[in-house]
Structures are given as C-alpha cells and as structure tokens.
Design an enzyme around this catalytic site. Structure first.
Site, short mmCIF file in Angstrom:
data_model
loop_
_atom_site.label_atom_id
_atom_site.label_comp_id
_atom_site.label_asym_id
_atom_site.label_seq_id
_atom_site.Cartn_x
_atom_site.Cartn_y
_atom_site.Cartn_z
N ASN A 1 -0.03 4.02 15.06
CA ASN A 1 1.04 5.17 15.28
C ASN A 1 1.44 5.90 14.10
OD1 ASN A 1 2.87 6.67 16.70
ND2 ASN A 1 4.34 4.92 17.17
N TYR A 2 2.00 5.16 13.15
CA TYR A 2 2.67 5.76 12.00
C TYR A 2 1.56 6.66 11.20
CZ TYR A 2 4.39 6.26 7.06
OH TYR A 2 5.09 7.02 5.91
N SER A 3 0.33 6.06 11.10
CA SER A 3 -0.91 6.86 10.15
C SER A 3 -1.29 7.85 11.00
CB SER A 3 -1.96 5.75 10.02
OG SER A 3 -1.54 4.77 9.26
N SER B 1 0.70 9.61 13.04
CA SER B 1 1.64 10.77 12.86
C SER B 1 1.77 11.47 11.56
CB SER B 1 2.89 10.21 13.07
OG SER B 1 3.63 9.33 11.93
#
Length: 248
Positions: free
Chosen positions: A170-172, A174
């Site tokens: 998710n973070y990557s 985004s």
C-alpha cells in the site's frame, strides 16, 4: 511582499519535515511549518526561531488548505517553495512496524486502509499543489518538491535481488502514484519558471517507520533541500536522492 523567499513544508512539526524547515531557515528562507496540530507546529517554529511560522494545515481537509492559502497570500504575497512532505505509511499509526509491513500488502490491506493512505500521500499532494499554484506563480521562480521513495521504484522492485520487494504494498504503491503526480505537474508547468521534482530521503529514522530507519533526519533532508534551492538551470520532472537520479 517579503524580500525573503518563502517555503511551506507540509508535515513539518517533526521528522524529515522539521529538519527540512531548519535547513531552509538556515539558508535564509522564511519557513512555514505546516502541521495538522497547530500547537505542535508552534513548538517546532519556536525551536527554529524567527524565520519560522506555524500554519495549520491538514492536507486531507480542503477547508484547512484554503485557509492556509488565504493566510499565506495575506501575510507574504507569494510562495517560493512548496515541500509536499506530509505522508503516512499505514492507516493504523499505532501498529508495530512488523505488523504494518504485513497488513500493508495489497493481498491483505483493507480497502479503507488503502484509501486512507492514498488520501494523504496522493490526493493530499494534488490538493495542496493545486491550491498553492497561484501563490507559486507570484514567485520569481517557484519550486515544488514531493517527498518520494526509492521503495516505490517499479524498476528497483522489479529486480528479484531486491529484498524490499517483499514489502511492496500500500505505502509503496501510493508513493509510486505520488511520483506520477510529480511528473504530471512538471509537464503541465514546464513552460513556466516553476520546477517540480521528487526527492528520496532514504530509509530515515522517523515515526513513519517507528524509528526503524538507518539514516538520520539530517541525512534524509539533504535531497529535498537541494531540490528546493536549485537554480534556473536545475532539473524538473525528475526523481533524485542525494547522489543523483533514482530509477523510477
């Protein structure tokens, strides 16, 4: 209109954002400490000194963004540097880092969590940049910097030898989207004097990773500060760390 250049740093009351503010103030810029909690922003501004001012700014709240624009326009008349630094690594900030790494994977991440991360890391960048553009156009040479991540590089994470690919979630995703947002603004503004780039601070020890990072905030601030201060012959539409270009 002030004779000093004016820089707004989102998410600047702690971590890399605070160090960026310190470094830009040391370079002679007025720094606006963007913080969701104004009291925390004021503490950070007092730590930096007379070149720093706290400003309430929640990148996920359009009313907050609009109020920040109005204040900057009234008090300073322009914006020379916009540092889109605010970001979250997970929707549940109290999760242990090891747990967050697992729930971050798109095979497991609840869609509501994905939306929350994108709301800050992607839509927040777009919203703040759009709102601040009229002020940036008033500056002799505007600079927009987005805090990116080599952990979001599609090229690097496509390499089977890269251990980070096991955490690509998710973070990557985004941050990969944020890199694309940076390029879209750079291309749209390439006929102006506004330059737009993304900076990778590296794996810096901050609350973003529960202080598991291996780099200091002083090290992490180097690339974004350099891009904030580039001259008219500097790049636009690029992704850099302190050593140079980073693969997308």
């Amino acid at each position: 209109m002030t004779e000093h250049r004016v820089a707004l740093i989102t998410g600047a009351n702690q971590g890399i954002g605070l160090q960026i503010a310190k470094d830009l103030a040391a370079a002679g810029l007025i720094v606006l400490i963007g913080a969701r909690d104004l009291a925390k922003g004021q503490i950070a501004a007092e730590e930096i000194g007379e070149m720093a001012h706290a400003i309430q700014l929640d990148v996920t709240d359009q009313t907050s963004i609009d109020a920040a624009v109005a204040r900057i326009a009234q008090e300073f008349g322009r914006l020379d540097v916009l540092m889109n630094n605010a970001g979250i690594s997970r929707a549940q900030p109290d999760q242990p880092f090891s747990v967050a790494v697992q729930t971050n994977l798109l095979t497991k991440a609840p869609l509501a969590d994905v939306r929350k991360v994108f709301d800050t890391n992607v839509f927040g960048v777009i919203a703040v940049t759009q709102a601040m553009l009229p002020l940036l156009r008033e500056a002799p040479a505007g600079r927009i910097v987005i805090t990116g991540s080599s952990g979001a590089s599609l090229t690097l994470n496509s390499d089977p030898s890269n251990d980070h690919r096991r955490m690509f979630g998710n973070y990557s995703v985004s941050k990969a989207a944020a890199h694309a947002v940076m390029l879209a603004f750079a291309l749209a503004l390439e006929d102006t004097r506004i330059k737009v780039n993304a900076a990778c601070p590296g794996f810096t020890s901050t609350a973003l990773n529960n202080f598991n990072g291996t780099r200091s905030v002083e090290e992490g601030a180097r690339a974004p500060v350099r891009l904030a201060l580039i001259g008219d012959d500097g790049p636009t539409g690029g992704f850099f760390d302190e050593d140079g270009p980073v693969a997308w």
